[in-house]
Design a protein around this motif. Structure first.
Motif, short mmCIF file in Angstrom:
data_model
loop_
_atom_site.label_atom_id
_atom_site.label_comp_id
_atom_site.label_asym_id
_atom_site.label_seq_id
_atom_site.Cartn_x
_atom_site.Cartn_y
_atom_site.Cartn_z
N ALA A 1 -78.07 -19.29 -60.67
CA ALA A 1 -76.83 -19.76 -59.63
C ALA A 1 -75.69 -18.99 -59.71
CB ALA A 1 -76.62 -21.31 -59.94
N THR A 2 -74.92 -19.11 -60.69
CA THR A 2 -73.63 -18.44 -60.70
C THR A 2 -73.50 -17.59 -62.06
OG1 THR A 2 -72.55 -20.07 -59.43
CG2 THR A 2 -71.07 -18.57 -60.70
N SER A 3 -73.20 -16.31 -61.95
CA SER A 3 -73.13 -15.39 -63.07
C SER A 3 -71.62 -15.23 -63.15
CB SER A 3 -73.85 -14.02 -62.61
OG SER A 3 -75.07 -14.24 -62.46
N THR A 4 -71.48 -14.56 -64.66
CA THR A 4 -69.99 -14.63 -64.97
C THR A 4 -69.52 -12.90 -65.09
OG1 THR A 4 -70.33 -16.51 -66.16
CG2 THR A 4 -68.32 -15.39 -66.94
N VAL A 5 -68.48 -12.70 -65.02
CA VAL A 5 -67.76 -11.29 -64.88
C VAL A 5 -68.13 -10.95 -66.50
CG1 VAL A 5 -65.80 -9.83 -64.98
CG2 VAL A 5 -66.10 -11.45 -63.00
N ASN A 6 -68.53 -9.79 -66.62
CA ASN A 6 -68.87 -9.03 -68.08
C ASN A 6 -69.85 -9.73 -68.80
OD1 ASN A 6 -66.81 -6.91 -67.14
ND2 ASN A 6 -65.08 -8.12 -68.00
N LEU A 7 -70.51 -10.68 -68.28
CA LEU A 7 -71.80 -11.20 -69.03
C LEU A 7 -73.20 -10.81 -68.25
CD1 LEU A 7 -70.49 -14.44 -70.20
CD2 LEU A 7 -70.90 -12.58 -71.65
N PRO A 8 -74.27 -10.57 -68.76
CA PRO A 8 -75.29 -9.90 -68.28
C PRO A 8 -76.03 -11.07 -67.53
CG PRO A 8 -75.75 -10.26 -70.68
CD PRO A 8 -74.38 -10.42 -70.28
N GLY B 1 -75.73 -4.13 -55.43
CA GLY B 1 -74.81 -4.27 -54.38
C GLY B 1 -73.48 -4.25 -54.42
N SER B 2 -73.17 -3.62 -55.64
CA SER B 2 -71.61 -3.45 -55.94
C SER B 2 -71.71 -2.06 -56.88
CB SER B 2 -71.11 -4.50 -56.77
OG SER B 2 -69.81 -4.23 -57.10
N PRO B 3 -70.42 -1.19 -56.53
CA PRO B 3 -70.28 -0.10 -57.55
C PRO B 3 -69.92 -0.74 -58.80
CG PRO B 3 -68.71 -0.10 -55.89
CD PRO B 3 -69.59 -1.07 -55.47
N ASP B 4 -69.28 -1.80 -58.79
CA ASP B 4 -68.78 -2.27 -60.24
C ASP B 4 -69.71 -3.11 -60.88
OD1 ASP B 4 -66.35 -1.26 -59.59
OD2 ASP B 4 -65.95 -2.60 -58.08
N ALA B 5 -70.66 -2.44 -61.20
CA ALA B 5 -71.87 -3.31 -62.14
C ALA B 5 -72.53 -2.27 -63.05
CB ALA B 5 -72.99 -3.63 -61.17
N THR B 6 -73.07 -3.07 -64.25
CA THR B 6 -73.56 -2.01 -65.25
C THR B 6 -75.05 -2.53 -65.09
OG1 THR B 6 -71.65 -1.75 -66.51
CG2 THR B 6 -73.84 -1.50 -67.71
N MET B 7 -76.09 -1.54 -65.19
CA MET B 7 -77.26 -1.86 -65.09
C MET B 7 -78.22 -1.63 -66.43
SD MET B 7 -77.42 -2.35 -62.01
CE MET B 7 -79.16 -2.95 -61.78
N PHE B 8 -79.26 -2.59 -66.66
CA PHE B 8 -80.03 -2.49 -67.88
C PHE B 8 -81.47 -2.20 -67.13
CE2 PHE B 8 -76.44 -5.13 -68.55
CZ PHE B 8 -75.94 -4.41 -69.62
N PRO B 9 -82.15 -1.01 -67.38
CA PRO B 9 -81.41 0.09 -68.19
C PRO B 9 -80.70 0.63 -67.47
CG PRO B 9 -83.74 0.53 -67.54
CD PRO B 9 -83.55 -0.95 -67.27
N PRO C 1 -80.34 -7.80 -71.94
CA PRO C 1 -81.37 -7.72 -71.38
C PRO C 1 -82.34 -6.31 -71.08
CG PRO C 1 -79.73 -7.87 -69.86
CD PRO C 1 -79.14 -7.67 -71.02
N SER C 2 -83.86 -6.46 -71.40
CA SER C 2 -84.39 -5.24 -71.06
C SER C 2 -84.30 -4.66 -69.45
CB SER C 2 -85.81 -5.31 -71.31
OG SER C 2 -86.34 -6.46 -70.88
N CYS C 3 -83.92 -5.70 -68.61
CA CYS C 3 -83.85 -5.49 -67.03
C CYS C 3 -82.97 -6.50 -66.62
CB CYS C 3 -85.26 -5.94 -66.43
SG CYS C 3 -85.20 -5.44 -64.56
N GLY C 4 -81.68 -5.98 -66.13
CA GLY C 4 -80.64 -7.04 -65.48
C GLY C 4 -79.43 -6.16 -65.26
N VAL C 5 -78.43 -6.92 -64.82
CA VAL C 5 -77.13 -6.21 -64.70
C VAL C 5 -75.99 -7.08 -64.81
CG1 VAL C 5 -77.45 -7.69 -62.45
CG2 VAL C 5 -75.99 -5.81 -62.18
#
Length: 334
Positions: A199-206, A244-252, A278-282
């Protein structure tokens, strides 16, 4: 006069009205004359098998070339009518007595195929003396693209081809045409993802992303006609995430998650995994609501019973955007 006749026939014998066509005609066939040109649209005899949408199953997605350089063929010519079938089709049209349309169409066919001018093919008696020795090839439309303007490129009237001969017509059915037609019918696995948090994610947590196991496997669809079978293969390569945002870190880091050996993608989140990567995430670095896009790339190729074959451009199937709400509150996934 030719234009007027063409307009009448286009209205009275359009493909949309084909199912109420004449007795003896192939079901779904239609005839029209436009600007003096007589055209027959036939029902394709191509048989499909394998992982294909042509089996009556609900379509899950369509192949779309990554670079836009390829689409399935919109129309082609294939062996459609034997001499007896051509003759029977014309007799069927003559049974239609509305405004004399049936006789008008019948006369057009007779003038070409019963007592034809040598300059126009020289057909005699619908080639009945050649029964079993060849077929009349007619234009057919790809059902997926029948409203596409390119489907009207096959505008030649039926033409005769002896058994074992290859017509000198670029749009005539061939191993490549069949291979590409088969590729256009491959029933893809839907690109559906599961996320945690959901539902809702948190800033700086995957945010973990994954798909169910056994989902993404090779697909094979075959198309057969005129003694040729071509099989298209669609092989899933990877799932790509666009946050959908440039301010994101992708995994991988590439945002491209590989396919696991069991056909799954990513790793399902479970209790106790909150401190892991995560092996796949953001991971989103700013609060807000974003549209996460997930797309699976498929490598496409085809091979035919004739020994022909080649690769087609990679295709991609993109899922509807997944809304992701990211908040500032610092919390741990459990």
């Amino acid at each position: 006069m030719a234009v007027a006749v063409g307009a009448i026939l286009a209205l009275q014998a359009s493909p949309a009205q084909a199912k109420v066509g004449p007795k003896g005609a192939a079901q779904g066939s239609a005839s029209a004359a436009t600007d003096g040109k007589q055209v027959t649209v036939g029902v394709s005899k191509v048989q499909y098998s394998g992982d294909t949408k042509r089996k009556g199953t609900q379509a899950t997605g369509d192949l779309k070339s990554v670079d836009g350089t390829w689409t399935p063929p919109a129309c082609w010519y294939e062996p459609t009518y034997s001499p007896k079938e051509m003759e029977a089709m014309v007799k069927g049209w003559r049974d239609i007595k509305i405004f004399g349309i049936g006789d008008l169409i019948g006369n057009l066919y007779d003038s070409k195929y019963k007592s034809g001018d040598p300059k126009d093919g020289g057909y005699k008696d619908y080639n009945l003396d050649k029964e079993g020795k060849g077929m009349f090839w007619a234009a057919v439309k790809n059902p997926d693209r029948e409203n596409d303007p390119e489907a009207n490129l096959c505008d030649k009237p039926p033409f005769w081809v002896d058994n074992g001969q290859t017509p000198q017509e670029p749009l005539a059915v061939s191993p490549r045409v069949l291979g590409e037609a088969a590729a256009g019918t491959v029933e893809l696995t839907p690109t559906e993802i599961t996320m945690a948090p959901s539902a809702t994610s948190t800033v700086n947590l995957p945010t973990w992303v994954w798909t169910p196991g056994n989902g993404f496997k090779e697909k094979h669809a075959s198309a057969s006609v005129a003694g040729i079978t071509a099989t298209a293969t669609a092989k899933p390569v990877a799932l790509h995430l666009d946050p959908g945002s440039p301010d994101a870190t992708m995994f991988p880091g590439s945002g491209t998650c590989p396919i696991n050996a069991d056909g799954s993608i990513g790793t399902p989140f479970a209790a106790g995994m909150a401190g892991q990567t995560p092996s796949c995430g953001v991971t989103y670095q700013r609060a807000g609501t974003y549209r996460l896009m997930a797309s699976v790339t498929w490598k496409i190729s085809w091979s035919a019973s004739t020994g022909d074959g080649s690769a087609l451009p990679d295709s991609v199937y993109t899922a509807p955007p997944q809304p992701v709400t990211v908040q500032e509150i610092q919390s741990i996934n459990r």
